[in-house]
Design an enzyme around this catalytic site. Structure first.
Site, short mmCIF file in Angstrom:
data_model
loop_
_atom_site.label_atom_id
_atom_site.label_comp_id
_atom_site.label_asym_id
_atom_site.label_seq_id
_atom_site.Cartn_x
_atom_site.Cartn_y
_atom_site.Cartn_z
N GLY A 171 0.78 -1.22 0.00
CA GLY A 171 0.00 0.00 0.00
C GLY A 171 0.82 1.27 0.00
N GLU A 178 -2.94 6.56 -2.44
CA GLU A 178 -4.13 7.01 -1.72
C GLU A 178 -5.04 7.76 -2.67
OE1 GLU A 178 -1.76 7.59 2.54
OE2 GLU A 178 -2.98 9.23 1.77
N ASN A 238 -6.02 10.82 -2.90
CA ASN A 238 -5.55 12.11 -3.43
C ASN A 238 -4.05 12.14 -3.73
OD1 ASN A 238 -8.07 13.54 -3.34
ND2 ASN A 238 -7.91 13.48 -1.11
N SER A 245 0.42 9.73 -8.23
CA SER A 245 1.81 10.00 -8.63
C SER A 245 2.55 10.81 -7.56
CB SER A 245 1.82 10.77 -9.96
OG SER A 245 1.22 9.99 -10.98
N ILE A 287 -5.47 -0.98 -4.17
CA ILE A 287 -4.53 -1.96 -3.63
C ILE A 287 -4.86 -3.37 -4.13
CG2 ILE A 287 -3.49 -2.91 -1.52
CD1 ILE A 287 -3.07 0.19 -2.06
N ARG A 335 -9.99 -16.24 -41.17
CA ARG A 335 -11.08 -15.39 -41.65
C ARG A 335 -10.92 -15.11 -43.14
NH1 ARG A 335 -16.25 -13.43 -41.27
NH2 ARG A 335 -16.36 -11.16 -41.54
N GLU A 395 1.55 1.32 -11.33
CA GLU A 395 2.97 1.38 -10.92
C GLU A 395 3.73 2.48 -11.66
OE1 GLU A 395 5.21 -2.12 -9.95
OE2 GLU A 395 3.39 -3.32 -9.76
N THR A 452 2.40 6.02 -14.08
CA THR A 452 1.82 6.27 -15.40
C THR A 452 2.91 6.47 -16.46
OG1 THR A 452 1.84 8.65 -15.01
CG2 THR A 452 -0.16 7.45 -14.34
N SER A 453 2.49 6.43 -17.73
CA SER A 453 3.44 6.71 -18.81
C SER A 453 4.08 8.08 -18.63
CB SER A 453 2.74 6.64 -20.17
OG SER A 453 2.38 5.32 -20.47
#
Length: 388
Positions: A133, A136, A138, A141, A166, A277, A372, A374-375
């Site tokens: 953990g 949160e 707010n 990042s 989490i 296909r 984990e 962001t880009s």
């Protein structure tokens, strides 16, 4: 950018352990994952029995040394295991990765010998499922401004606050939690704790209803005057955030591997469908519009996989890996989304239905660009490294 001699150490061929793991997971997936994965996805069921079985196979403690009950493998085997699981089901790959790299990984990397002996054997065998953990409501990042506090009270700390998004928040037996013991924004003002689920004042909150990765449980964790003994502190008071950043360096390799696996699964499904296909009297794979899509997808997957194994190789040799793991996580996660999107397009109308595999890869892929780090955060890490 500087060149490095380190790349000469990479062996791009799979070793015997990697081949064995890949074969074992393919067989395991056919028997234990594929028959029920859409049912789990639809109902958001976390199939804990699957992870107990993965524990028996040694895949829930891949990097844990054998003296603590783990498999004692390297990051090469770990990457292979996540890729192969994620080719089948992103949710299973994600939960296996989170258990290994976050909770178990934090204890392995930073805990005392007594703590390792107490918790790693249970985690490595999946007798216990682990959670971790940091995030949160707010502070995603901007984790250093977390609100959850741990106030010293004699030999105990009193925790109050909550964590969200989490993985395994409800089903876990133990969690590593980072809480604030100092001032907001102070990188030395946070501390890591190992907290067992039965601890009074520690509970799971609501479960998220997600777009994808629906069989990987995601919940809140809530602390209401939760008393944690000082023996449960990992390292020293104030080291929690620094530890967490080290853990996430390895975690980025996990999510890069997850991304590669999802991309490969989507690609293989698209290739198979394109050969079967028929339109205008021939398989759609014979039309350049489709063939060139597949060529782009294959090239991007190859590059993503090479970046991921490059980061794994550096990690194996205990080299600094912040930049390389961010390269891998950023590129591979974006590739997963691109490849999954193109797979849906190749399937056409069937790509939009749950009777065919493309839509699940499409839904699952998006988390890879968010979880984990962001880009955008990966680009921040990379730019700082190259401009330093």
């Amino acid at each position: 950018m500087e060149t490095s001699h380190d790349s000469a150490a990479i062996d791009f061929g799979q070793n015997e352990n990697q081949r064995m793991i890949a074969d074992m997971i393919r067989k395991f997936g056919q028997e234990h994952i594929k028959p029920k994965m859409m049912e789990w996805d639809e109902a958001q069921i976390f199939p804990i029995e699957v992870f107990k079985k993965l524990g028996e196979l040694g895949l829930m403690g891949v990097l844990v040394p054998t003296e603590y009950g783990g498999s004692g493998f390297t990051y090469n085997e770990y990457v292979t295991a996540i890729i192969e699981l994620s080719k089948i089901c992103g949710s299973i790959g994600l939960s296996m990765a989170a258990h290994n790299s976050l909770c178990t990984g934090h204890i392995l990397l930073c805990a005392s010998e007594d703590q390792k002996k107490k918790y790693l054997p249970k985690l490595a065998t999946a007798e216990w499922i682990g959670a971790w953990g940091l995030t949160e409501v707010n502070t995603g990042s901007d984790a250093a401004r977390m609100m959850t506090t741990a106030i010293k009270d004699g030999d105990y700390y009193i925790l109050n606050g909550s964590k969200n998004f989490i993985t395994h928040g409800k089903s876990s037996n133990v969690a590593v939690i980072i809480a604030r013991t100092g001032e907001k924004g102070d990188s030395h003002g946070m501390t890591a704790f190992i907290i067992e689920k039965e601890t009074p004042g520690f509970s799971a909150g609501r479960k998220e209803n997600k777009l994808g990765m629906r069989a990987s449980e995601t919940t809140e964790l809530i602390f209401q005057n939760c008393r944690v003994h000082k023996s449960q502190v990992i390292g020293k008071e104030g080291d929690g955030f620094i530890q967490a950043m080290k853990v996430l360096d390895g975690g980025r390799i996990s999510i890069a591997s997850l991304s590669v696996g999802i991309a490969k699964g989507a690609f293989e499904a698209a290739v198979k469908y394109s050969k079967e296909r028929q339109q205008f009297g021939k398989p759609i794979s014979e039309f350049q519009a489709i063939a060139f899509k597949l060529a782009d997808m294959a090239t991007q997957i190859e590059a993503a996989e090479l970046l991921t194994y490059r980061a794994a190789d550096l990690k194996n040799r205990h080299k600094k890996v912040s930049k390389e793991s961010a390269f891998a996580k950023y590129y591979a996660s974006e590739v997963a989304v691109k490849v999954a999107t193109e797979a849906v397009q190749i399937f056409g109308g069937y790509g939009f239905t749950k009777d065919f595999p493309a839509e699940k890869y499409y839904r699952d892929s998006k988390l890879c660009t968010i979880g984990e780090g962001t880009s955008e955060i990966q680009k921040l890490v990379i730019s700082r490294e190259i401009l330093n």
